[in-house]
Design an enzyme around this catalytic site. Sequence first.
Site, short mmCIF file in Angstrom:
data_model
loop_
_atom_site.label_atom_id
_atom_site.label_comp_id
_atom_site.label_asym_id
_atom_site.label_seq_id
_atom_site.Cartn_x
_atom_site.Cartn_y
_atom_site.Cartn_z
CE LYS A 1 -12.33 -7.86 10.62
NZ LYS A 1 -11.24 -7.49 9.68
CD GLN B 1 -2.65 -0.84 2.73
OE1 GLN B 1 -2.30 -1.61 3.60
NE2 GLN B 1 -3.57 0.07 2.92
#
Length: 517
Positions: A405, A201
């Site tokens: 998560k 990224q």
Amino acid sequence: MGLMYDAMGSYDDLWGNLGKGIRRSSSTDDFKELTRRDAQESLNKELQKLLKTAPPGLEQETRKNFDGFEKLFNRFLLENRPSVQWEKIELLPKGAVKKYDELASPTDCKQIKSILDKLVVIKLNGGLGTSMGCTGPKSLISVRNELNFLDLNVQQIKDLNAKYSTNIPLVLMNSFNTDEDIRKILRKYNQVSVEIDTFNQSRYPRINRETLHPIARSVQNDHDAWYPPGHGDIYGSFFNSGLLEKYLKMGKEYVFISNIDNLGATVDIAILNFLLNPQRGKQAPEFLMEVTDKTRADIKGGTLVEYEGKLTLLEIAQVAKEHVDEFKSVTKFKIFNTNNLWISLSAIKRVVEENTLSMEIIVNPKHLDDGTNVIQLETAVGAAIKDFEGSIGVNVPRKRFLPVKTSSDLLLMMSNLYTLKSGNLEMSPLRMFASVPLVKLGKDFNKVKSFLNRFASIPDIMDLDHLTVSGDVTFGKNVVLKGTVIIIANHGDRIDIPPGAILENKIVSGNLRILDH
């Protein structure tokens, strides 16, 4: 033009700070235009100063990152309007979301090979494991049989390649936070028959909320002064890496993108066949989003709507306070985005080259340890759905959305609810219900290490509906939990569930009394 939403309060507050010291013109619009220009010019000067600190060999990469950030920053300055006008939101027209069971799945091995030959798999791998008390990339946390997220994903692709004599590349989108550790760990897969590529990224500068200037003083140092700008950055970064062009030349046509921590996000032959073999007279969708039915746990998840004539992803952060309850309604908005996305590679090339992506900007506030208030400008990959032709949703079974998560999710994945086959988690046929139990573990279980220390072995939860655990609680070996079980240790108390205990519809209080629920 894209829209913007934030999680930090009034946009006008930022303009107030930005406009300090600038004489107000007779027209508010003129004034705002002056402050925009001033902010653009000021940021550009600061970035040019930073660019001079880039070490040899990193100038070109840094310049690309800064060019991308300036585009995002300029959009941030221009898009001073509400993200969504609620009255313009329309419910989905017929056909906007297909039912998964309407998709045909080929059974002929040669046909399956022919479509798999055209696929690339990208896993979003930029996150750290800090929220679960771990250092380093989240994808290296062990989740099942001492295998981590990355192991399971490599195994899935390896077995598909072997079964159908194909070559599906596995691509990891890392961030500057995860890239070094991931590159080291990839060496262990050298003998595995999977082509693994990586790209990063972008690395964008955090900006001071008051001045809107980067807080970084040099390109290499000041780790806290930089951030990866959300997974919406995938389009530009994938393009710039050269991998997009490489795969197009190899004859690849679609990419399957998903979060690496979603253990349900596996290659699906029925979906890929739907994209590559559209019905006669119909154009293949350039963008397909997997959605699934909302439950009580998913009311904040982004949903698909029609907005200004386009299929659009609507996130809760875009919704005004007076409409939040309506957004959360399971009866009005019945589905949510799993972030499992299938996108045409040639279409990605087109929208990047033509600069037609207009993903909503997410303004993410952060408070640094030194007291500085900064903002991060981010985008989300699914928000681009409106920028592609023929976009569509497919309502998939819940089993394709198994994110990890929290430690509560980890308990489910490690339990006897699932079996592991070729890197895929499959629900046990012994489970009587299609849904998974609702598990809420307290803060004492938040970190993976403390979570593991509190279980001598993972309980049998095959017949569990709901588990809530709060306080200092430990579990012995071979515990069985059924129905609804609530275990609460008050402050200063400790509860040890003994080995072999069977708790069915029980409330266990601080003094270990067991009561019928």
